[in-house]
Design a protein around this motif. Structure first.
Motif, PDB file in Angstrom:
ATOM      1  N   SER A 198       0.828  -1.202   0.000  1.00 42.66           N
ATOM      2  CA  SER A 198       0.000   0.000   0.000  1.00 42.66           C
ATOM      3  C   SER A 198       0.868   1.260   0.000  1.00 42.66           C
ATOM      4  O   SER A 198       0.620   2.208  -0.776  1.00 42.66           O
ATOM      5  CB  SER A 198      -0.926  -0.015   1.217  1.00 42.66           C
ATOM      6  OG  SER A 198      -1.737   1.142   1.256  1.00 42.66           O
ATOM      7  N   ALA A 202       1.206   3.989  -3.136  1.00 44.58           N
ATOM      8  CA  ALA A 202       0.910   5.415  -2.953  1.00 44.58           C
ATOM      9  C   ALA A 202       2.014   6.282  -3.541  1.00 44.58           C
ATOM     10  O   ALA A 202       1.751   7.389  -4.039  1.00 44.58           O
ATOM     11  CB  ALA A 202       0.720   5.718  -1.470  1.00 44.58           C
ATOM     12  N   ARG A 216      -7.703   6.390  -2.909  1.00 44.23           N
ATOM     13  CA  ARG A 216      -6.910   5.689  -1.903  1.00 44.23           C
ATOM     14  C   ARG A 216      -7.606   4.448  -1.339  1.00 44.23           C
ATOM     15  O   ARG A 216      -6.943   3.577  -0.777  1.00 44.23           O
ATOM     16  CB  ARG A 216      -6.524   6.644  -0.776  1.00 44.23           C
ATOM     17  CG  ARG A 216      -5.506   7.689  -1.233  1.00 44.23           C
ATOM     18  CD  ARG A 216      -5.025   8.565  -0.100  1.00 44.23           C
ATOM     19  NE  ARG A 216      -3.963   9.457  -0.570  1.00 44.23           N
ATOM     20  CZ  ARG A 216      -2.670   9.156  -0.588  1.00 44.23           C
ATOM     21  NH1 ARG A 216      -2.262   7.973  -0.148  1.00 44.23           N
ATOM     22  NH2 ARG A 216      -1.787  10.036  -1.029  1.00 44.23           N
TER      23      ARG A 216
END
Length: 276
Positions: A198, A202, A216
């Motif tokens: 994750s 990002a 997100r």
């Protein structure tokens, strides 16, 4: 007295003569024995040499005999299969990636997993009527210790909607064990591994079509969000589905998380297989 002494002398002479004869006889016998022994030794040497020569010839014959080459497995070969059918809700005409040759167990595992992935797409919506057609199919990787494939199918409502949606599936098989590789295999501590994926996503998504304002929720550390991935020598190629990290118009989005960025959370033995 003289007559007696004369007899004694003659007796000694006779005895001496007999001894001389015996000595001569023994000498003669000695010569014959030596000759026989010499002949026996010579015969034995000839026989030994003959046996050795025969053994050498046999050894040479065995050494020079042609040997059968060791069987070498055929390398894996990328292939495809067209799957056509219809249910009471779904019509489908799809090409799926397949393997040929190679280890039969690995080939069977890969091919069956791809068929199962398509079946999941057929069963995705219980109430809708829709059509599935080919969008993309590829055996993306035939590595030294891993094979991988990507299947993207176009999903369209029946009757057709405005925009068909891509459905995505990936398959990764360890050729050493003929078993699929999962996120749980890669990350001994799965939550830590998903958190790292994750974080890395990002950092990478702003440079993709998703842009800096990517959704997100699509990279929350869950197995579902990172279920579709493929191994490359450089890293873990994450495939995000339609609407996952952006609006429908951007389509599918892909980022590659380097293996170095996963070094402290990934199993090094599994990474060695995936990067091979």
């Amino acid at each position: 007295m003289r007559l007696r002494r004369g007899r004694v002398v003659r007796s000694r002479v006779v005895v001496a003569g007999m001894c001389a004869a015996v000595v001569v006889s023994l000498a003669a016998c000695g010569d014959d024995t030596e000759a026989v022994a010499t002949e026996a030794v010579a015969t034995e040497a000839v026989e030994t040499e003959a046996v050795a020569t025969e053994a050498d010839a046999t050894t040479t014959e065995v050494a020079s005999a042609p040997t059968e080459p060791a069987a070498v497995a055929e390398p894996y070969r990328a292939d495809a299969e067209q799957v056509v059918g219809s249910t009471d809700r779904v019509d489908y005409d799809v090409f799926i990636p397949q393997l040929a040759e190679g280890d039969p167990a690995v080939t069977a595992e890969f091919n069956e997993s791809m068929r199962a992935a398509l079946q999941d797409m057929i069963d995705t919506h219980d109430t809708d009527r829709y059509t599935l057609s080919t969008q993309e199919y590829d055996v993306t990787r035939i590595g030294e210790r891993v094979v991988a494939g990507l299947l993207v199918v176009s999903y369209n409502m029946n009757p057709p909607g405005a925009h068909p949606s891509p459905l995505l599936a990936t398959v990764v098989v360890d050729t050493d064990t003929a078993t699929p590789v999962t996120l749980t295999d890669i990350f001994p501590d799965l939550p830590a591994g998903l958190e790292r994926l994750s974080e890395q996503s990002a950092l990478l998504l702003p440079d993709t079509a998703a842009g800096p304002n990517f959704d997100r929720s699509g990279i929350e550390p869950t197995e579902a969000n990172f279920a579709n991935w493929l191994p490359t020598p450089e890293g873990m190629e994450i495939h995000f589905g339609d609407y996952q990290v952006g609006p429908h118009a951007i389509g599918l989005v892909t980022v590659t998380v380097p293996w170095e960025s996963l070094a402290d959370v990934a199993d090094p033995d599994v990474v060695a297989v995936l990067a091979s």
